[in-house]
Design a protein around this motif. Structure first.
Motif, PDB file in Angstrom:
ATOM      1  N   ASP A  12      22.704  52.773  22.823  1.00  0.00           N
ATOM      2  CA  ASP A  12      23.708  52.281  21.880  1.00  0.00           C
ATOM      3  C   ASP A  12      24.040  53.323  20.814  1.00  0.00           C
ATOM      4  O   ASP A  12      25.188  53.427  20.368  1.00  0.00           O
ATOM      5  CB  ASP A  12      23.194  50.999  21.226  1.00  0.00           C
ATOM      6  N   SER A  18      28.918  49.938  23.710  1.00  0.00           N
ATOM      7  CA  SER A  18      27.889  49.574  24.679  1.00  0.00           C
ATOM      8  C   SER A  18      28.323  48.296  25.388  1.00  0.00           C
ATOM      9  O   SER A  18      28.621  47.294  24.735  1.00  0.00           O
ATOM     10  CB  SER A  18      26.547  49.350  23.983  1.00  0.00           C
ATOM     11  N   TRP A  61      23.378  41.310  19.235  1.00  0.00           N
ATOM     12  CA  TRP A  61      24.661  41.813  19.716  1.00  0.00           C
ATOM     13  C   TRP A  61      25.662  40.665  19.811  1.00  0.00           C
ATOM     14  O   TRP A  61      25.273  39.510  20.023  1.00  0.00           O
ATOM     15  CB  TRP A  61      24.491  42.458  21.084  1.00  0.00           C
ATOM     16  N   ASN A 111      31.148  50.597  18.653  1.00  0.00           N
ATOM     17  CA  ASN A 111      30.578  51.432  17.599  1.00  0.00           C
ATOM     18  C   ASN A 111      31.569  52.453  17.030  1.00  0.00           C
ATOM     19  O   ASN A 111      31.480  52.827  15.869  1.00  0.00           O
ATOM     20  CB  ASN A 111      29.360  52.202  18.145  1.00  0.00           C
TER      21      ASN A 111
END
Length: 347
Positions: A107, A113, A131, A321
């Protein structure tokens, strides 16, 4: 865990990784993995080198997290991302937090991810890591024959009666091909598919980039599965494609709609694709068609064409991300485009 080092896979690791795989998954799994290894890890157009994270304890390999890099559209921007797959931990090192270390390392090194078709253990770990929950990917099925309505364990006369009752329904929901649509079966993707993707990708708030290079690698170049590919053209212009295959299951023959692309707002193109798939399924003697479809516009069209949503077996997680997205982004997945063909579910 302080002695464990996680770093990238090296070519000299192959034999030791295979030995660990055999201990964790068995020889049959190792043989199946070997058939697709070069395609999956060396021929991926978005990863010239294998993107595999290896956990080492005093030099000995005790864990692996393999990934499939892709380009991903997220809220109008294109970023690097990767699907997680083939995670394994040596039996003597399980339940010691090594899996979490591998997950976090992966990650930390990707723009997004992604996980599809998660095992129970992996799903629990993603939940532990908090998550976002965005799955499962909805499953839709269209019945094509009276046999598809039969229920295991029911008396044969009752299943026969259900089949008789189902015949008018099957006739009523059978697809009709729109006029002025040209259908072509292809064995390779050309540059028109990149053009199609560039024209319609803005309709999706989340989707793997489906350009010519990716499609050729993902659905033509693979060594372990053989797909059929169909396209539709209207007025000489490419409007969509579908990737599918036929297979026998314990309860009948199934046509799997693996992947597809069309403008979700085009009221002719996607229904035409569905008509083609239905015709191909009938020719193959299939009892039903199955598809996993995240996008709500596509699902609505499918349901209007006789598909029914049934319980899904494909869990899905995603964590972005590289660009800032808030909770609302994960809460509304109606414009996300995820199918069974994403990741490496079809083995």
């Amino acid at each position: 865990m302080s002695a464990v080092i996680v770093n990238k896979y090296r070519s000299e690791d192959r034999a030791e990784v295979d030995a660990l795989s055999q201990r964790v998954f068995g020889q049959e799994w190792v043989a199946a993995s070997a058939r697709r290894w070069d395609w999956q890890y060396r021929q991926n157009p978005y990863a010239p080198k294998p993107q595999i994270w290896i956990a080492r304890d005093e030099g000995k390999i005790v864990g692996q997290y393999a990934t499939m890099p892709v380009r991903l559209v997220v809220a109008g921007k294109e970023i690097d991302a990767s699907w997680g797959m083939d995670v394994m931990v040596a039996p003597e090192r399980q339940r010691q937090g090594l899996g979490e270390v591998l997950f976090r390392t992966w990650d930390d090194h990707t723009g997004a991810s992604l996980g599809l078709g998660l095992s129970t253990a992996s799903h629990r770990l993603f939940q532990k890591l908090k998550w976002p929950e965005v799955g499962p990917v909805p499953c839709l099925v269209k019945m094509l024959s009276p046999k598809a309505f039969a229920r295991p364990g029911w008396p044969s006369f009752l299943n026969a009666l259900i089949g008789l009752v189902a015949r008018p329904y099957l006739w009523f929901t059978s697809a009709r091909m729109p006029e002025d649509v040209d259908v072509r079966h292809i064995t390779a993707f050309d540059e028109r598919f990149t053009t199609l993707w560039e024209e319609i990708h803005s309709k999706f708030s989340f989707a793997v980039r489906r350009d010519t290079t990716y499609l050729q690698w993902k659905y033509v170049g693979l060594p372990h599965v053989r797909y059929r590919i169909v396209t539709i053209e209207i007025g000489g212009v490419l409007k969509g494609y579908a990737v599918y295959r036929h297979g026998d299951e314990p309860r009948g023959r199934v046509t799997a709609l693996v992947d597809f692309v069309a403008d979700p707002d085009d009221r002719m193109a996607f229904p035409a694709l569905l008509s083609v798939i239905e015709d191909e399924a009938h020719k193959a003697g299939s009892d039903k068609i199955r598809a996993f479809v995240m996008n709500s516009a596509f699902r609505n069209t499918m349901q209007s064409c006789g598909y029914a949503q049934v319980p899904s077996t494909i869990e899905f997680v995603a964590k972005v991300n590289a660009v800032p997205v808030g909770p609302d982004y994960y809460a509304d997945t109606s414009a996300w485009h995820v199918t069974f063909g994403d990741s490496d579910q079809d083995r």
